[in-house]
Design an enzyme around this catalytic site. Structure first.
Site, short mmCIF file in Angstrom:
data_model
loop_
_atom_site.label_atom_id
_atom_site.label_comp_id
_atom_site.label_asym_id
_atom_site.label_seq_id
_atom_site.Cartn_x
_atom_site.Cartn_y
_atom_site.Cartn_z
CD GLU A 30 32.74 47.21 46.90
OE1 GLU A 30 33.50 47.98 47.49
OE2 GLU A 30 33.01 46.03 46.68
CG HIS A 71 34.53 41.95 47.15
ND1 HIS A 71 35.31 41.86 46.02
CD2 HIS A 71 34.71 43.19 47.64
CE1 HIS A 71 35.94 43.02 45.85
NE2 HIS A 71 35.59 43.85 46.83
#
Ligand code: PGA
Length: 244
Positions: free
Chosen positions: A166, A96
């Site tokens: 993302e 992430h």
């Protein structure tokens, strides 16, 4: 199979209330049979969930991170083997951007992916460019650099992973990437990995909510959504699930 993944990050959530809100909102609506929902709370909340809580859906637990090492003197770390002790934990987010900005490198992320695969836990590998890289027109080069070593490793079965595009500039901002950007980046990934020969799923994440999820899901080769802020409210998350 389509995926809806909740990344609760380090937010304080009362999981009992959340489950109640989620179930009440779903009520009698039938979700797409092909949809798997993955909830990624903090480590301590993992054992508190089980299939009985969310009985009407295809549901699994996921972790938000894992160690790249097998076992040993790594204070504060959680191994893939630890995660596998909870049979409901079938997924784990890795790479992430919030972890990358805390110093995680592509090599560290790959080590985590390998650890997870040894325990049959599906890594959800996040990748995405910053605003600066996008401005310079170097998105494709950058995405390639992030995924290259994982995708091209013959000893690593990429089909056992999920990717999550993302873009950093869309995370937590309230405005998702425009559909053209999502389409361009995901089409580029499908060129690196021939989806005709692979079952690999690619998700989109970054400011997804119940208003914008329908149109994002309509983009070619988007197989699901990774949701931060809008997953914190069980009712809103159920509304997103209904869009699949
Ligand atoms: P967001 O977060 O939905 O709040 O933008 C997504 C993520 O960080 O995975």
């Amino acid at each position: 199979m389509k995926y809806l993944v909740a990344n609760w990050k380090m937010n304080l959530i009362n999981s009992k209330n959340w489950i109640c809100d989620f179930n009440n909102n779903l009520n009698d609506s039938n979700l797409n049979d092909d949809l798997r929902i993955v909830i990624c709370p903090n480590y301590l909340q993992l054992p508190k969930f089980n299939q009985n809580h969310l009985s009407k859906i295809n549901f699994s637990m996921g972790a938000q991170n894992v160690s790249g090492n097998n076992s040993g003197a790594f204070t504060g770390e959680i191994s893939a083997e630890h995660l596998s002790e909870f049979s409901e934990v079938r997924y784990c987010i890795v790479g992430h951007s919030e972890r990358r900005s805390a110093g995680e490198t592509d090599a560290m992320i790959k080590a985590k992916v390998k650890q997870l695969l040894t325990k049959n836990i599906t890594p959800i590998i996040c990748f995405g460019e910053s605003h600066e890289i996008q401005e310079k027109g170097e998105t494709e080069k950058f995405l390639n650099s992030q995924l290259n070593s994982i995708v091209n490793d013959e000893n690593l079965n990429i089909d056992s992973c999920i990717l999550a595009y993302e873009p950093l500039w869309a995370i937590g901002k309230g405005i998702p990437a425009d559909l053209e950007t999502i389409n361009n980046s995901i089409s580029y990934i499908t060129k690196i990995i021939d989806l005709n020969k692979s079952n690999l799923k690619i998700l989109y994440g970054g400011s997804v909510d119940s208003e914008n999820s329908g149109e994002i899901l309509s983009v070619d080769n988007v197989s699901g959504l990774l949701v931060g802020n809008s997953s914190l409210d069980g009712k809103e998350f159920a509304n997103i699930a209904k869009k699949f």
